[in-house]
Design a protein around this motif. Structure first.
Motif, PDB file in Angstrom:
ATOM      1  N   TYR A 280       0.740  -1.252   0.021  1.00  0.00           N
ATOM      2  CA  TYR A 280       0.072  -0.023  -0.002  1.00  0.00           C
ATOM      3  C   TYR A 280       0.916   1.099  -0.108  1.00  0.00           C
ATOM      4  CZ  TYR A 280      -3.687  -3.413   0.841  1.00  0.00           C
ATOM      5  OH  TYR A 280      -4.529  -4.237   0.776  1.00  0.00           O
ATOM      6  N   SER A 281       1.982   1.094  -0.437  1.00  0.00           N
ATOM      7  CA  SER A 281       3.022   2.334  -0.540  1.00  0.00           C
ATOM      8  C   SER A 281       2.586   2.945  -2.025  1.00  0.00           C
ATOM      9  CB  SER A 281       4.449   2.270  -0.611  1.00  0.00           C
ATOM     10  OG  SER A 281       4.573   1.686   0.782  1.00  0.00           O
ATOM     11  N   LYS A 282       2.942   4.319  -2.167  1.00  0.00           N
ATOM     12  CA  LYS A 282       2.729   5.051  -3.443  1.00  0.00           C
ATOM     13  C   LYS A 282       3.467   4.282  -4.563  1.00  0.00           C
ATOM     14  CE  LYS A 282       1.738   9.569  -1.286  1.00  0.00           C
ATOM     15  NZ  LYS A 282       2.271  10.893  -1.167  1.00  0.00           N
ATOM     16  N   ASN A 283       4.725   3.831  -4.364  1.00  0.00           N
ATOM     17  CA  ASN A 283       5.574   3.289  -5.545  1.00  0.00           C
ATOM     18  C   ASN A 283       6.765   2.769  -4.993  1.00  0.00           C
ATOM     19  OD1 ASN A 283       7.590   5.327  -4.934  1.00  0.00           O
ATOM     20  ND2 ASN A 283       6.281   6.878  -5.894  1.00  0.00           N
ATOM     21  N   LYS A 284       7.669   2.025  -5.740  1.00  0.00           N
ATOM     22  CA  LYS A 284       8.709   1.049  -5.092  1.00  0.00           C
ATOM     23  C   LYS A 284       9.653   2.199  -4.395  1.00  0.00           C
ATOM     24  CE  LYS A 284       8.831  -2.373  -8.854  1.00  0.00           C
ATOM     25  NZ  LYS A 284       9.614  -2.945  -9.991  1.00  0.00           N
ATOM     26  N   PHE A 285       9.853   3.340  -4.513  1.00  0.00           N
ATOM     27  CA  PHE A 285      10.691   4.188  -3.858  1.00  0.00           C
ATOM     28  C   PHE A 285      10.240   4.006  -2.330  1.00  0.00           C
ATOM     29  CE2 PHE A 285      11.218   8.137  -1.849  1.00  0.00           C
ATOM     30  CZ  PHE A 285      12.733   8.152  -1.659  1.00  0.00           C
ATOM     31  N   PHE A 286       8.969   4.272  -2.222  1.00  0.00           N
ATOM     32  CA  PHE A 286       8.325   4.416  -0.813  1.00  0.00           C
ATOM     33  C   PHE A 286       8.124   3.063  -0.328  1.00  0.00           C
ATOM     34  CE2 PHE A 286       6.632   8.446  -2.419  1.00  0.00           C
ATOM     35  CZ  PHE A 286       7.099   9.478  -1.542  1.00  0.00           C
ATOM     36  N   ILE A 287       8.127   1.936  -1.083  1.00  0.00           N
ATOM     37  CA  ILE A 287       8.064   0.644  -0.489  1.00  0.00           C
ATOM     38  C   ILE A 287       9.541   0.383   0.359  1.00  0.00           C
ATOM     39  CG2 ILE A 287       8.341  -1.856  -1.074  1.00  0.00           C
ATOM     40  CD1 ILE A 287       6.347  -1.267  -3.354  1.00  0.00           C
ATOM     41  N   TYR A 288      10.496   0.719  -0.411  1.00  0.00           N
ATOM     42  CA  TYR A 288      11.907   0.247   0.291  1.00  0.00           C
ATOM     43  C   TYR A 288      12.498   1.514   1.210  1.00  0.00           C
ATOM     44  CZ  TYR A 288      12.328  -2.923  -3.771  1.00  0.00           C
ATOM     45  OH  TYR A 288      12.157  -3.920  -4.555  1.00  0.00           O
ATOM     46  N   LEU A 289      11.775   2.728   1.308  1.00  0.00           N
ATOM     47  CA  LEU A 289      11.604   3.577   2.155  1.00  0.00           C
ATOM     48  C   LEU A 289      11.257   3.181   3.468  1.00  0.00           C
ATOM     49  CD1 LEU A 289      13.145   6.609   3.041  1.00  0.00           C
ATOM     50  CD2 LEU A 289      10.824   7.444   2.253  1.00  0.00           C
ATOM     51  N   ARG A 290      10.183   2.497   3.394  1.00  0.00           N
ATOM     52  CA  ARG A 290       9.410   2.259   4.560  1.00  0.00           C
ATOM     53  C   ARG A 290      10.241   0.997   5.279  1.00  0.00           C
ATOM     54  NH1 ARG A 290       2.888   2.307   3.630  1.00  0.00           N
ATOM     55  NH2 ARG A 290       2.968   1.638   5.823  1.00  0.00           N
ATOM     56  N   LEU A 291      10.629   0.294   4.342  1.00  0.00           N
ATOM     57  CA  LEU A 291      11.326  -0.971   4.705  1.00  0.00           C
ATOM     58  C   LEU A 291      12.672  -0.479   5.313  1.00  0.00           C
ATOM     59  CD1 LEU A 291      11.024  -4.163   4.718  1.00  0.00           C
ATOM     60  CD2 LEU A 291      12.516  -3.930   2.640  1.00  0.00           C
ATOM     61  N   LEU A 292      13.495   0.422   5.067  1.00  0.00           N
ATOM     62  CA  LEU A 292      14.358   0.825   5.695  1.00  0.00           C
ATOM     63  C   LEU A 292      14.203   1.510   6.913  1.00  0.00           C
ATOM     64  CD1 LEU A 292      16.440   2.405   2.699  1.00  0.00           C
ATOM     65  CD2 LEU A 292      17.172   0.135   4.111  1.00  0.00           C
ATOM     66  N   ARG A 293      13.035   2.338   7.046  1.00  0.00           N
ATOM     67  CA  ARG A 293      12.696   2.702   8.183  1.00  0.00           C
ATOM     68  C   ARG A 293      12.132   1.782   9.301  1.00  0.00           C
ATOM     69  NH1 ARG A 293       8.660   5.894   6.357  1.00  0.00           N
ATOM     70  NH2 ARG A 293       9.819   7.624   5.823  1.00  0.00           N
ATOM     71  N   ILE A 294      11.531   0.796   8.823  1.00  0.00           N
ATOM     72  CA  ILE A 294      11.046  -0.193  10.080  1.00  0.00           C
ATOM     73  C   ILE A 294      12.333  -0.878  10.552  1.00  0.00           C
ATOM     74  CG2 ILE A 294       9.987  -2.324  10.369  1.00  0.00           C
ATOM     75  CD1 ILE A 294       8.100  -1.318   8.059  1.00  0.00           C
ATOM     76  N   SER A 295      13.285  -1.355   9.600  1.00  0.00           N
ATOM     77  CA  SER A 295      14.772  -1.941   9.949  1.00  0.00           C
ATOM     78  C   SER A 295      15.478  -0.966  11.006  1.00  0.00           C
ATOM     79  CB  SER A 295      15.339  -2.142   8.800  1.00  0.00           C
ATOM     80  OG  SER A 295      14.729  -2.949   7.903  1.00  0.00           O
ATOM     81  N   PHE A 296      15.499   0.098  10.536  1.00  0.00           N
ATOM     82  CA  PHE A 296      16.526   1.060  11.511  1.00  0.00           C
ATOM     83  C   PHE A 296      15.615   1.238  12.791  1.00  0.00           C
ATOM     84  CE2 PHE A 296      17.345   5.413  12.983  1.00  0.00           C
ATOM     85  CZ  PHE A 296      18.591   5.616  13.069  1.00  0.00           C
ATOM     86  N   GLN A 297      14.499   1.344  12.895  1.00  0.00           N
ATOM     87  CA  GLN A 297      13.819   1.587  14.208  1.00  0.00           C
ATOM     88  C   GLN A 297      14.140   0.306  14.960  1.00  0.00           C
ATOM     89  OE1 GLN A 297       9.594   1.964  13.016  1.00  0.00           O
ATOM     90  NE2 GLN A 297       9.996   4.269  12.617  1.00  0.00           N
ATOM     91  N   GLN A 298      14.392  -0.929  14.372  1.00  0.00           N
ATOM     92  CA  GLN A 298      14.373  -1.963  15.061  1.00  0.00           C
ATOM     93  C   GLN A 298      16.029  -2.002  15.532  1.00  0.00           C
ATOM     94  OE1 GLN A 298      11.894  -4.215  16.030  1.00  0.00           O
ATOM     95  NE2 GLN A 298      10.874  -2.696  15.117  1.00  0.00           N
ATOM     96  N   LEU A 299      16.773  -1.386  14.748  1.00  0.00           N
ATOM     97  CA  LEU A 299      18.166  -1.552  14.904  1.00  0.00           C
ATOM     98  C   LEU A 299      18.649  -0.843  16.105  1.00  0.00           C
ATOM     99  CD1 LEU A 299      21.030  -2.651  13.931  1.00  0.00           C
ATOM    100  CD2 LEU A 299      21.124  -0.537  12.309  1.00  0.00           C
TER     101      LEU A 299
END
Length: 284
Positions: free
Chosen positions: A242-261
């Motif tokens: 449900y992200s706008k495009n592929k850029f936002f998909i990977y941006l959200r994935l990186l943000r979630i990963s960073f929050q866990q890190l």
């Protein structure tokens, strides 16, 4: 208008459910009630309670899913099975309904309405916590229709879905609820799917009617590893689909990963990428 209400029991037995007990005080008869025991742990149903409940309801059915089915499967299953029904109401087990709940739905309905949702009040703070328009919470007057320019968000409990909306989803070859989600995200992504219909130039008429109250603190943070994992499934899958495009998909994935890190949740990093690769909840 033939109506079926579905109440999913996940936290208590039927006779303990505030939702079902509220129906005892209803001023209007309900056509049909489907009670689904989704993993409560027993097939025993209080027959006296069901008998008393039947005074306000023409037909009551009970089903047991002791293996705990995904909510998306349960909701879509009801929509697909009860093809003679015109209106579908969905509730979890912990909400308090006012006695004029059904009466208000009937009184405010018109044939242009696709979806009715309630104001939802937290059981402890007594503050309205849903719906949210463009991410802002506000109590909306009964009968008001939501302008399509707003991005709407609420939860599953209290959704009143009309046949007209189901038909619009069918025309786009979409299930009403996303079968890739099991628990968290089923409700939020229902509203994401409404936005997808809007982008296809479908007019969705949403009306706010009634105020319901949670009997538990809706905004209370749940603890525990299982809840943490469930929320990760929701966040990762929602980002993927449900992200706008592929850029936002990977941006959200990186943000979630960073929050866990930064929280030193290193074991979650592998889980995040596993969820993304699998593309659905493991119970779906």
């Amino acid at each position: 208008m033939r109506t079926i209400m579905t109440v999913v029991l996940s936290h208590c037995f039927a006779h303990e459910s505030p939702t079902l007990n509220s129906l005892m005080k209803s001023e209007c008869l309900l056509d049909e009630l489907l009670i689904i025991n989704n993993g409560v742990g027993t097939k025993d149903i209080d027959k006296d309670f069901i008998h008393n409940l039947g005074i306000k309801i023409k037909k009551i059915s009970v089903r047991h899913f002791l293996d705990v089915r995904p909510l998306s499967w349960i909701y879509n299953g009801v929509l697909n099975e009860y093809t003679q029904s015109d209106r579908f109401i969905f509730f979890s087990d912990e909400f308090v309904l006012e006695s004029n709940y059904i009466h208000n739905l009937n009184t405010c309905y018109s044939d242009v309405i696709d979806l009715q949702i309630p104001n939802i009040r937290d059981g402890v703070s007594k503050q309205v916590i849903y719906p949210r328009l463009n991410k802002f919470v506000q109590k909306i007057p009964d009968g008001m229709k939501i302008d399509s320019q707003y991005t709407l968000l609420s939860i599953n409990s209290g959704l009143v879905i009309y046949r007209s909306l189901i038909d619009k989803f069918a025309e786009c070859n979409m299930e009403v609820f996303d079968n890739r989600f099991a628990l968290y995200g089923v409700d939020y992504n229902f509203f994401n799917r409404l936005e997808m219909l809007k982008k296809e130039d479908y007019k969705i008429c949403v009306q706010v009617i009634n105020t319901i109250e949670s009997s538990v603190p809706e905004i209370e943070e749940q603890d525990g590893r299982s809840q943490e994992v469930e929320r990760l499934y929701d966040r990762v899958l929602s980002g993927k689909y449900y992200s706008k495009n592929k850029f936002f998909i990977y941006l959200r994935l990186l943000r979630i990963s960073f929050q866990q890190l930064i929280r030193f949740k290193f074991s979650n990093l592998e889980l995040i990428f596993k969820i993304f690769a699998q593309g659905k909840h493991p119970r779906c």
